[in-house]
Design an enzyme around this catalytic site. Structure first.
Site, short mmCIF file in Angstrom:
data_model
loop_
_atom_site.label_atom_id
_atom_site.label_comp_id
_atom_site.label_asym_id
_atom_site.label_seq_id
_atom_site.Cartn_x
_atom_site.Cartn_y
_atom_site.Cartn_z
N HIS A 242 0.84 -1.21 0.00
CA HIS A 242 0.00 0.00 0.00
C HIS A 242 0.86 1.25 0.00
O HIS A 242 1.85 1.34 0.70
CB HIS A 242 -1.03 -0.01 1.13
CG HIS A 242 -0.50 -0.07 2.53
ND1 HIS A 242 -0.17 1.05 3.25
CD2 HIS A 242 -0.27 -1.12 3.36
CE1 HIS A 242 0.23 0.70 4.45
NE2 HIS A 242 0.20 -0.62 4.55
N GLU B 32 -4.95 1.76 2.53
CA GLU B 32 -5.07 0.50 3.28
C GLU B 32 -5.31 0.79 4.75
O GLU B 32 -6.09 0.12 5.42
CB GLU B 32 -3.80 -0.34 3.11
CG GLU B 32 -3.88 -1.74 3.72
CD GLU B 32 -3.49 -1.82 5.19
OE1 GLU B 32 -3.83 -2.81 5.84
OE2 GLU B 32 -2.84 -0.89 5.72
N HIS C 189 3.38 2.22 12.83
CA HIS C 189 2.47 3.34 13.07
C HIS C 189 3.03 4.36 14.06
O HIS C 189 2.28 4.90 14.89
CB HIS C 189 1.10 2.84 13.57
CG HIS C 189 0.40 1.91 12.60
ND1 HIS C 189 -0.79 1.32 12.88
CD2 HIS C 189 0.74 1.49 11.35
CE1 HIS C 189 -1.17 0.56 11.85
NE2 HIS C 189 -0.24 0.65 10.92
ZN LIG Z 1 0.70 -1.68 6.23
#
Ligand SMILES: [Zn+2]
Length: 452
Positions: A271, A317, A415
């Protein structure tokens, strides 16, 4: 830096041949060429660093994502790839805004935090409330009477991603059900150096939407200790988060057209979007770059498979999956001509192999194909494979493969602001290019194809 790899390639030619079916054995020389080309320099890592450094994060709805997509498309054209294009996709647009968490009692302390994607904001003055620390959804149920009017903190240690991420996804729902005014989680990670981790959360139409954010592991544990000592804990949470109207993004596509059956397709990629922190080098710039570099080196070597290899950087995504869904719809008419879909979204650390979901007949062939990756140690074939972006087409019957790497460090950076290219080793990135190139090329070239 590449000495070990080159040694492996040289040893490969000297060692007794690995047992392969006659069909796959014919590809041994080609596989050696692809591995050598992929690992002779740091081209893939350099390209990933360029993408990360130039544009920063690539969050859905952001200008930086669209500028990064423009750049990728122009570079793919410069590489001379076929049918380079963006396919429009409408994506959700969540905007974080300013945010903070401050411990008020038993002492004042700023708490590093990240709002969770999709969360509502707080009133401008913030929410100040007492904190209840719980260790699970069951613990919250047992203490439901204490939760009303409080900020609930889920101090849940990381076990595995699938289990622990449930708390990121639904803490706001469960906390709101018992009358809490906000939900905090301990960041979803096995290891922390005071770095908060964001990610998607969701609401349910039956309960009030309350703000939700992640604290760092260290602070979740500290607040838990304070509660155990009987101390009154108070926090002020401020979040400007809001959801704006959908905006336009694109799936990024480039191909190496097949020389005999161009309408039959091996699709692979990752992604192109990321969270709005760090620069999405690992998640998932790396996945897109290794697929892209794989077809670039094929072109450079003059290798054109029988069928088409299509590289896709799916958009959105992270907080919507709209790219994977739009690809399924835009290509519905040719899904029965998709031989296999391969996704890389687990980081580009040392490659281990692939997972596969499909028929036993296809698996038997893939076992031989993947054995070609033995020289680089990436010859493991797991019982299941796939990925979020290819999930929608797998549901329509396309066999799916997931690229598998050493995941030891993946969730350290996942993240966070720390997902930057320095965490990745140029040699390991190059080995991943080799793994993707060999698998995609051989599957796309097999004279008899891959049975469904
Ligand atoms: Zn990912």
């Amino acid at each position: 830096m590449f000495q070990r790899v080159m040694t492996a390639v040289l040893l490969f030619s000297a060692y007794p041949p690995i047992r392969l079916s006659a069909q796959a054995a014919e590809y041994r020389e080609t596989a050696g060429k692809l591995i050598a080309a992929a690992t002779r320099d740091s081209a893939a890592w350099n390209r990933l660093a360029r993408l990360s450094d130039t544009f920063g994060h690539r969050f859905s709805g952001s200008e930086s994502l669209e500028r990064a997509i423009d750049w990728v498309l122009s570079e793919m054209k410069k590489d001379g790839l076929d049918n380079v294009r963006g396919e429009d996709v409408m994506v959700p647009r969540w905007v974080r805004g300013a945010e903070s968490a401050e411990l008020i009692n038993p002492r004042r302390q700023r708490l590093p935090m990240l709002g969770l994607g999709g969360s509502v904001g707080t009133p401008p003055e913030g929410i100040t409330a007492d904190v209840l620390v719980v260790t699970s959804f069951d613990d919250l149920k047992a203490r439901a009477a204490e939760a009303r009017g409080k900020i609930v903190l889920f101090d849940v240690p990381f076990t595995n991603y699938g289990a622990t991420v449930q708390y990121r996804g639904t803490s706001a729902i469960e906390a709101a059900k018992v009358g809490a005014v906000a939900a905090l989680i301990r960041s979803v990670t096995p290891y922390s150096m005071r770095t908060p981790h964001t990610g998607a959360m969701r609401y349910d139409s039956t309960v009030t939407r309350i703000p939700s954010a992640a604290l760092i592991v260290e602070d979740a544990m500290m607040l838990h200790r304070m509660q155990d000592r009987g101390e009154r804990i108070q926090i002020t949470l401020r979040m400007e988060a809001q959801t704006l109207p959908d905006s336009k993004s694109r799936n990024v596509i480039a191909e190496l057209r097949g020389r005999e059956k161009p309408d039959e397709i091996v699709v692979m990629g990752g992604h192109i979007d990321s969270w709005d922190v760090g620069s999405g080098a690992m998640d998932d710039g790396g996945g897109v770059i290794i697929a892209w570099e794989a077809i670039r080196i094929m072109k450079e070597l003059g290798l054109r498979p029988r069928r088409t290899i299509r590289v896709v950087g799916w958009t959105n995504e992270e907080n919507g999956l709209r790219g994977g869904l739009a690809y399924r719809d835009a290509h519905a008419a040719e899904l029965d001509k998709h031989v296999v879909a391969i996704e890389s979204d687990g980081g580009v650390f040392r490659p281990v192999g692939f997972g596969f979901t499909g028929s036993d007949a296809a698996r038997a062939i893939l076992r031989d194909v993947i054995a070609l990756l033995k020289p680089i140690g990436a010859d493991t074939l797991l019982a299941q494979g796939g990925g979020a972006d290819i999930g929608p087409i797998m549901q329509r019957g396309v066999p799916g493969m997931g690229h598998v790497v050493d995941g030891t460090r993946y969730f350290w950076y996942h993240h966070t602001e720390a997902d930057t290219p320095d965490k990745l080793d140029p040699r390991e990135v190059a080995l991943n290019v080799a793994a993707m190139a060999v698998v995609a090329f051989v599957i796309a070239d097999l004279p008899g194809g891959l049975p469904r």
